[in-house]
Design a protein around this motif. Structure first.
Motif, PDB file in Angstrom:
ATOM      1  N   GLN A 123       0.840  -1.190   0.000  1.00  0.00           N
ATOM      2  CA  GLN A 123       0.000   0.000   0.000  1.00  0.00           C
ATOM      3  C   GLN A 123       0.877   1.242   0.000  1.00  0.00           C
ATOM      4  OE1 GLN A 123      -2.152  -0.939   3.598  1.00  0.00           O
ATOM      5  NE2 GLN A 123      -0.968   0.499   4.785  1.00  0.00           N
ATOM      6  N   PHE A 124       0.275   2.351  -0.379  1.00  0.00           N
ATOM      7  CA  PHE A 124       1.014   3.603  -0.479  1.00  0.00           C
ATOM      8  C   PHE A 124       1.185   4.238   0.895  1.00  0.00           C
ATOM      9  CE2 PHE A 124      -0.507   2.922  -4.733  1.00  0.00           C
ATOM     10  CZ  PHE A 124       0.532   3.387  -5.528  1.00  0.00           C
ATOM     11  N   SER A 125       2.409   4.703   1.162  1.00  0.00           N
ATOM     12  CA  SER A 125       2.715   5.410   2.401  1.00  0.00           C
ATOM     13  C   SER A 125       3.023   6.862   2.062  1.00  0.00           C
ATOM     14  CB  SER A 125       3.922   4.774   3.094  1.00  0.00           C
ATOM     15  OG  SER A 125       3.710   3.405   3.342  1.00  0.00           O
ATOM     16  N   GLY A 126       2.759   7.746   3.014  1.00  0.00           N
ATOM     17  CA  GLY A 126       3.074   9.155   2.816  1.00  0.00           C
ATOM     18  C   GLY A 126       4.494   9.457   3.261  1.00  0.00           C
ATOM     19  N   ILE A 127       5.326   9.926   2.346  1.00  0.00           N
ATOM     20  CA  ILE A 127       6.714  10.282   2.660  1.00  0.00           C
ATOM     21  C   ILE A 127       6.914  11.749   2.295  1.00  0.00           C
ATOM     22  CG2 ILE A 127       9.144   9.798   2.209  1.00  0.00           C
ATOM     23  CD1 ILE A 127       8.419   6.965   1.572  1.00  0.00           C
ATOM     24  N   SER A 128       7.433  12.517   3.225  1.00  0.00           N
ATOM     25  CA  SER A 128       7.555  13.965   3.048  1.00  0.00           C
ATOM     26  C   SER A 128       8.706  14.328   2.119  1.00  0.00           C
ATOM     27  CB  SER A 128       7.760  14.649   4.399  1.00  0.00           C
ATOM     28  OG  SER A 128       6.631  14.489   5.223  1.00  0.00           O
ATOM     29  N   VAL A 129       8.512  15.423   1.409  1.00  0.00           N
ATOM     30  CA  VAL A 129       9.561  15.997   0.573  1.00  0.00           C
ATOM     31  C   VAL A 129      10.401  16.931   1.445  1.00  0.00           C
ATOM     32  CG1 VAL A 129      10.039  17.520  -1.381  1.00  0.00           C
ATOM     33  CG2 VAL A 129       8.207  15.806  -1.533  1.00  0.00           C
ATOM     34  N   MET A 130      11.698  16.682   1.493  1.00  0.00           N
ATOM     35  CA  MET A 130      12.589  17.487   2.314  1.00  0.00           C
ATOM     36  C   MET A 130      13.085  18.718   1.563  1.00  0.00           C
ATOM     37  SD  MET A 130      16.020  16.182   4.249  1.00  0.00           S
ATOM     38  CE  MET A 130      16.895  17.254   5.391  1.00  0.00           C
ATOM     39  N   HIS A 131      13.296  18.538   0.252  1.00  0.00           N
ATOM     40  CA  HIS A 131      13.840  19.638  -0.545  1.00  0.00           C
ATOM     41  C   HIS A 131      13.530  19.370  -2.017  1.00  0.00           C
ATOM     42  CE1 HIS A 131      16.540  22.757  -1.959  1.00  0.00           C
ATOM     43  NE2 HIS A 131      17.155  21.874  -2.711  1.00  0.00           N
TER      44      HIS A 131
END
Length: 370
Positions: A123-131
């Motif tokens: 399943q898809f997980s939310g991963i934050s964009v750092m830059h």
């Protein structure tokens, strides 16, 4: 007018509703798994068996139809099989405890429930964009807020990223993150994204991605290709265009950390529009200091030599679109040499470069889509 009775609109609304329902089911399952203890448990004077919830079956449209190996639907079957084995072992343990055996928490581990870092294959997980920043006018570099400790990819593995648009449409595409050092000194996943204009939906999505944005990421997903096959030959040609440099760089990283390949003649042919979008050139040049057989040739199709930035850090830069003659100058005539090649880029690039390499004497050629 009449939108509510339009079959296409009705189908889209039904799909959005199903997607929301699946997301809510996954959210509830994750929240429950985080707060409840599973296994053989003593509660007061009683011993109970609490099995974790079975893995959620993905919907048919969770498959991106890109030929991934394994497909999300295949991964579900593997996860379900592991779950059933775990449940059977826990039931056997429960019976032993009821017969007088002590509870041993280390006797069996629930494999499917073990944390696997930020990536989840089913399943898809939310991963934050750092830059994120532009590389010239044609590409964007996106650094994810992850590290080698919680974002693990093996050679040949990539991820799926899902874009969701304001009209409810969703597009899922494969991307190959490159694990390399970020400005903060930590090795993090970097995504090189080519932009193709305003009428390209994924380019529209990536143009709007900014720091703090959470990407829907699923993986890892393995390619069907043998990514080390080319190193069985005396000469290895690695040709990349656009975002194809990412899987090619994965292969080069593998060769760099394996001493058996460090002295192999490896010719990297890297095609880009301009210096700004010539991503990973400095990293490849650094490799050449420890890999005496490594050659790096860059071709810039949209930049004139008189307008170029300094190229002192590059092994060789040519200005103009790659051609059969320029490729032959870079790799040389290889008819009397055991040589293999891996080509990764758009379909037309793969076709043309493969044809030119055969003319140069390369018979074993793998092509990967970028």
């Amino acid at each position: 007018m009449g939108g509510a009775t339009n079959p296409a609109v009705a189908a889209l609304l039904e799909e959005i509703a199903r997607a929301k329902l699946r997301a809510e089911e996954r959210r509830r399952a994750a929240a429950e798994a985080a707060t409840i203890q599973y296994g053989v448990i003593r509660e007061g004077d009683s011993v109970i068996l609490r099995l974790p919830p079975a893995p959620l079956k993905p919907a048919d449209d969770d498959c991106c139809k890109s030929g991934c190996t394994p497909c999300i639907l295949d991964s579900y079957q593997d996860r379900l099989h592991a779950y059933n084995e775990d449940a059977q072992a826990l039931r056997a343990q429960y019976e032993r405890v009821l017969s007088g055996a002590p509870i041993d928490a280390s006797e069996h581990h629930i494999r499917h429930a073990l944390p696997g870092g930020l990536l989840e294959p089913l399943q898809f997980s939310g991963i934050s964009v750092m830059h994120t920043h532009m590389l010239g006018g044609y590409a964007r570099l996106v650094v994810l807020e992850a590290s080698a400790s919680n974002f693990v990819l093996a050679l040949g593995e990539h991820v799926q990223i899902r874009a969701t648009f304001s009209d409810g449409a969703r597009i899922t595409r494969p991307y190959t993150p490159v694990m390399t050092e970020a400005p903060d000194g930590v090795v993090r996943p970097h995504l090189f994204v080519r932009l193709y204009g305003e009428d390209h939906r994924m380019s529209e999505f990536w143009s709007g991605v900014a720091t703090g944005h959470r990407l829907a990421v699923r993986g890892p997903v393995a390619t069907q290709e043998n990514m080390t096959r080319a190193f069985a030959f005396d000469v290895c040609v690695l040709a990349a265009a656009g975002s194809g440099i990412a899987p090619i760089f994965q292969v080069l990283q593998f060769a760099h950390v394996n001493s058996a390949y460090r002295n192999r003649r490896i010719v990297v042919v890297h095609c880009a529009r301009d210096h700004a979008s010539l991503w990973l050139s400095q990293e490849i040049t650094k490799f050449s200091k420890e890999m005496p057989g490594l050659e790096y040739h860059a071709f810039l199709s949209n930049e004139l030599a008189t307008n170029s930035a300094t190229s002192s850090s590059l092994l060789e830069v040519k200005f103009g679109r790659l051609s059969a003659d320029l490729l032959l100058q870079a790799v040389g005539l290889l008819t009397d040499t055991r040589c293999a090649a891996m080509v990764c880029g758009p379909e037309t690039f793969n076709r043309d470069v493969s044809m030119w390499l055969r003319t140069a004497g390369v018979s074993a050629i793998q092509t990967l889509g970028a």
